[in-house]
Enzyme design. Structure first.
Site, PDB file in Angstrom:
ATOM      1  CD  GLN A   1      -0.284  59.713  23.883  1.00 58.74           C
ATOM      2  OE1 GLN A   1      -0.450  60.237  22.794  1.00 58.74           O
ATOM      3  NE2 GLN A   1       0.462  60.260  24.816  1.00 58.74           N
TER       4      GLN A   1
ATOM      5  N   GLY B   1       3.924  69.827  33.364  1.00 57.38           N
ATOM      6  CA  GLY B   1       3.428  68.451  33.213  1.00 57.38           C
ATOM      7  C   GLY B   1       4.500  67.547  32.606  1.00 57.38           C
ATOM      8  CG  HIS B   2       5.760  68.140  28.560  1.00 56.36           C
ATOM      9  ND1 HIS B   2       5.238  69.368  28.240  1.00 56.36           N
ATOM     10  CD2 HIS B   2       5.203  67.263  27.700  1.00 56.36           C
ATOM     11  CE1 HIS B   2       4.407  69.250  27.227  1.00 56.36           C
ATOM     12  NE2 HIS B   2       4.361  67.975  26.877  1.00 56.36           N
TER      13      HIS B   2
ATOM     14  N   GLY C   1       1.952  60.710  30.283  1.00 55.01           N
ATOM     15  CA  GLY C   1       1.046  61.369  31.222  1.00 55.01           C
ATOM     16  C   GLY C   1      -0.322  60.712  31.247  1.00 55.01           C
TER      17      GLY C   1
ATOM     18  N   GLY D   1       7.365  68.442  22.503  1.00 55.65           N
ATOM     19  CA  GLY D   1       7.988  69.725  22.816  1.00 55.65           C
ATOM     20  C   GLY D   1       7.001  70.697  23.438  1.00 55.65           C
TER      21      GLY D   1
ATOM     22  CG  HIS E   1       3.133  71.940  29.972  1.00 54.37           C
ATOM     23  ND1 HIS E   1       2.914  70.823  30.740  1.00 54.37           N
ATOM     24  CD2 HIS E   1       2.446  71.733  28.810  1.00 54.37           C
ATOM     25  CE1 HIS E   1       2.117  70.003  30.105  1.00 54.37           C
ATOM     26  NE2 HIS E   1       1.826  70.514  28.920  1.00 54.37           N
TER      27      HIS E   1
ATOM     28  CD  GLN F   1       0.897  62.484  17.790  1.00 57.18           C
ATOM     29  OE1 GLN F   1       1.921  61.798  17.836  1.00 57.18           O
ATOM     30  NE2 GLN F   1       0.313  62.927  18.892  1.00 57.18           N
TER      31      GLN F   1
HETATM   32  O1  PAF Z   1       1.547  62.764  24.066  1.00 59.31           O
HETATM   33  C1  PAF Z   1       2.220  63.265  23.142  1.00 59.31           C
HETATM   34  O2  PAF Z   1       2.762  64.367  23.240  1.00 59.31           O
HETATM   35  C2  PAF Z   1       2.351  62.518  21.828  1.00 59.31           C
HETATM   36  O3  PAF Z   1       1.166  61.892  21.473  1.00 59.31           O
HETATM   37  C3  PAF Z   1       3.533  61.511  21.818  1.00 59.31           C
HETATM   38  C4  PAF Z   1       3.317  60.386  22.811  1.00 59.31           C
HETATM   39  C5  PAF Z   1       4.822  62.244  22.141  1.00 59.31           C
HETATM   40  C6  PAF Z   1       3.680  60.883  20.428  1.00 59.31           C
HETATM   41  O4  PAF Z   1       3.941  61.847  19.456  1.00 59.31           O
END
Ligand code: PAF
Length: 285
Positions: free
Chosen positions: A153, A36-37, A147, A31, A34, A61
């Site tokens: 990641q 980027g998302h 991203g 959530g 911005h 996480q």
């Molecule tokens: O990149 C993120 O925002 C988080 O690490 C993800 C991939 C949504 C997992 O919670």
């Protein structure tokens, strides 16, 4: 646009879409969306007939001293943006729905996550793998878009997909930057005005490294020195957590005595007060 809160409801909706012959692209997010998302959503839109976006701040996480409680939650604004981008489903579960009492099974990644951010965020990538695996099983996507800013990641999740045979294509979308080069991140809003002025140095430092590399510099020590020089000159209040040239596939850091002879990820993390920013670039000989 449908908003779904229950994991079971999302799985039913996804299975119905699949039975109807739709292709599903999933964009996992925490959530506070911005540009980027939104670029990830546009990539997803172009690659599938249905787009599911998850909007969930995943507690597993975050480390005990990290910003889980303070992480910005802006669900209403996120929905307005997603509606405009043509997302079909927004998945917004509660932590209790995702991790019912007594949850005792999770994923562990034992190799790529030892390095870079994983070294200072123990358990972080296990939490990411676990939640993304759950999202994959719930949203049943053909494609998942992440991203490239979160370079480690992306590599960890590609490894998870390979090792656990998820029938999913993982797509990495380019980093979206502010006009001054700072990579977009929800954490940029934590920066003070003075820190914000220094923060674009991260990108400038990586660009200087890429330029030196393009002109033939192959010494790891010399390439790292370029980065560190710009950081200390232009971001004096930033404290580098790491500045690393790592093997692009294994993420094992190259030694300063090495020369670059295979694809490398140049990655860095810098702390401005309690705000930790990351950025990266790929170097391909
Ligand atoms: O990149 C993120 O925002 C988080 O690490 C993800 C991939 C949504 C997992 O919670």
């Amino acid at each position: 646009m449908q908003i779904i809160e229950s994991p079971a409801d999302l799985q039913l909706a996804a299975l119905a879409l699949r039975s109807a012959g739709e292709t599903i692209a999933l964009v996992p997010t925490m959530g506070n969306l911005h540009e980027g998302h939104l670029s990830l959503v546009r990539t997803a839109r172009a690659m599938a007939t249905r787009v599911i976006v998850s909007d969930f701040v995943n507690p597993t996480q975050f480390g005990p001293n990290e910003d889980y409680a303070a992480y910005p939650r802006t669900f209403e604004a996120d929905c307005a943006l997603l509606e405009r981008e043509g997302a079909d489903i927004v998945f917004h579960p509660s932590p209790e729905a995702m991790y019912p009492d007594g949850t005792s099974v999770s994923l562990i990644e034992t190799s790529l996550s030892k390095h870079l951010c994983g070294a200072s965020r123990p358990g972080h990538f296990n939490g990411v793998c676990t939640v993304v695996a759950k999202l994959f099983l719930l949203a049943q996507p053909h494609i998942a878009v992440f991203g490239q800013k979160d370079a480690q990641q992306l590599r960890v999740l590609r490894r998870m997909v390979r090792d656990l045979n998820f029938p999913i294509q993982v797509v990495g979308a380019p980093i979206v930057r502010e006009p001054d080069g700072l990579a977009m991140s929800s954490r940029n809003q934590y920066l003070t005005p003075a820190q914000r002025l220094e923060a674009p140095a991260l990108h400038r430092a990586l660009e200087a490294c890429s330029t030196a590399f393009a002109s033939g510099e192959r010494s790891v020590a010399a390439l790292r020195k370029r980065i560190l020089g710009i950081l200390s000159a232009s971001a004096p209040s930033g404290v580098p957590d790491y500045v690393t040239l790592a093997d692009d596939e294994t993420l094992v850091p190259l030694d300063d005595a090495d020369t670059v002879s295979r694809p490398v990820l140049a990655a860095l993390a810098v702390r401005f007060g309690t705000t930790r920013l990351i950025d990266n670039t790929e170097l391909r000989p």
